[in-house]
Scaffold this active site. Structure first.
Site, PDB file in Angstrom:
ATOM      1  N   GLU A  15       1.094  -1.144   0.280  1.00 46.57           N
ATOM      2  CA  GLU A  15      -0.264   0.370   0.293  1.00 46.57           C
ATOM      3  C   GLU A  15       0.411   1.109   0.145  1.00 46.57           C
ATOM      4  O   GLU A  15       0.638   2.213  -0.595  1.00 46.57           O
ATOM      5  CB  GLU A  15      -1.164  -0.208   1.650  1.00 46.57           C
ATOM      6  CG  GLU A  15      -2.572  -1.008   0.993  1.00 46.57           C
ATOM      7  CD  GLU A  15      -2.980  -1.249   0.355  1.00 46.57           C
ATOM      8  OE1 GLU A  15      -3.389   0.228  -0.533  1.00 46.57           O
ATOM      9  OE2 GLU A  15      -4.030  -1.688  -0.047  1.00 46.57           O
ATOM     10  N   CYS A  24      -5.462   7.610  -6.201  1.00 47.20           N
ATOM     11  CA  CYS A  24      -4.628   6.008  -7.132  1.00 47.20           C
ATOM     12  C   CYS A  24      -4.761   5.752  -8.530  1.00 47.20           C
ATOM     13  O   CYS A  24      -5.899   6.887  -8.599  1.00 47.20           O
ATOM     14  CB  CYS A  24      -5.298   4.980  -6.119  1.00 47.20           C
ATOM     15  SG  CYS A  24      -7.335   4.710  -6.039  1.00 47.20           S
TER      16      CYS A  24
END
Length: 143
Positions: A15, A24
Site C-alpha cells: 500500500e 490511486c
C-alpha cells in the site's frame, strides 16, 4: 483470527504510506496506508493517524473474512484480509462465492486490474500482479 505481523508488514509495503491525499490508479482519493473512507482532496494526516486508520481498516477486512464462515489456515486468512483490504468486501464475496479453496487460489490473480480514470478502460497494474501472486501463494500454502 488476527492478521499476522508478517502479513501486516507486507500489506503496508504494497500500500505504501502517504500523509497527503492522492488519487490511486483507479482515481479514488486515498491517504495513509491505502485508506479511502472520507478522504478528500488536500487532506493531510499525521503518521499516527495513518497507523490508526490502517488498524481500523485491517479490523474491518478481518471481520469481512470472518463473515465468510470458512475454516482457514493463518496464511489463507492473511491472504484474504490483504485481498479484501485492497479490493473491498464485495469483491471478496465474489472471489469466494461458489468456489472451492483451490478455485479461490486460482482466481486471486485475475483481480489485477483497475479502471483508468482517464480512458475508462481496465488496465493491468504491475503492483497488483505482484500483490495477487503473493496472496495466491499464501492462500495456496494451506491446500
Amino acid at each position: 483470527m488476527k492478521t499476522s505481523k508478517a502479513a501486516l508488514d507486507q500489506i503496508a509495503k504494497y500500500e505504501g504510506i502517504r500523509l497527503k491525499a492522492y488519487k490511486c490508479p483507479a482515481g479514488v482519493w486515498t491517504i495513509g496506508v491505502g485508506h479511502t473512507g472520507g478522504v478528500t482532496e488536500g487532506m493531510t494526516i499525521t503518521h499516527d493517524q495513518a497507523m490508526t486508520f490502517f488498524a481500523e481498516d485491517i479490523k474491518a477486512s478481518e471481520r469481512a473474512v470472518e463473515k465468510l464462515g470458512m475454516e482457514l489456515t493463518q496464511g489463507q486468512f492473511d491472504a484474504l484480509v490483504s485481498f479484501c483490504y485492497n479490493c473491498g468486501a464485495g469483491n471478496l464475496q465474489k472471489l469466494v462465492k461458489g468456489r472451492t479453496k483451490k478455485q479461490i487460489a486460482d482466481a486471486i490473480p485475475a483481480y489485477n486490474k483497475a479502471k483508468d480514470p482517464k480512458t475508462g478502460k481496465m488496465v493491468v497494474l504491475p503492483g497488483l500482479v505482484k500483490r495477487r501472486a503473493w496472496e495466491r501463494g499464501l492462500f495456496a500454502e494451506g491446500l
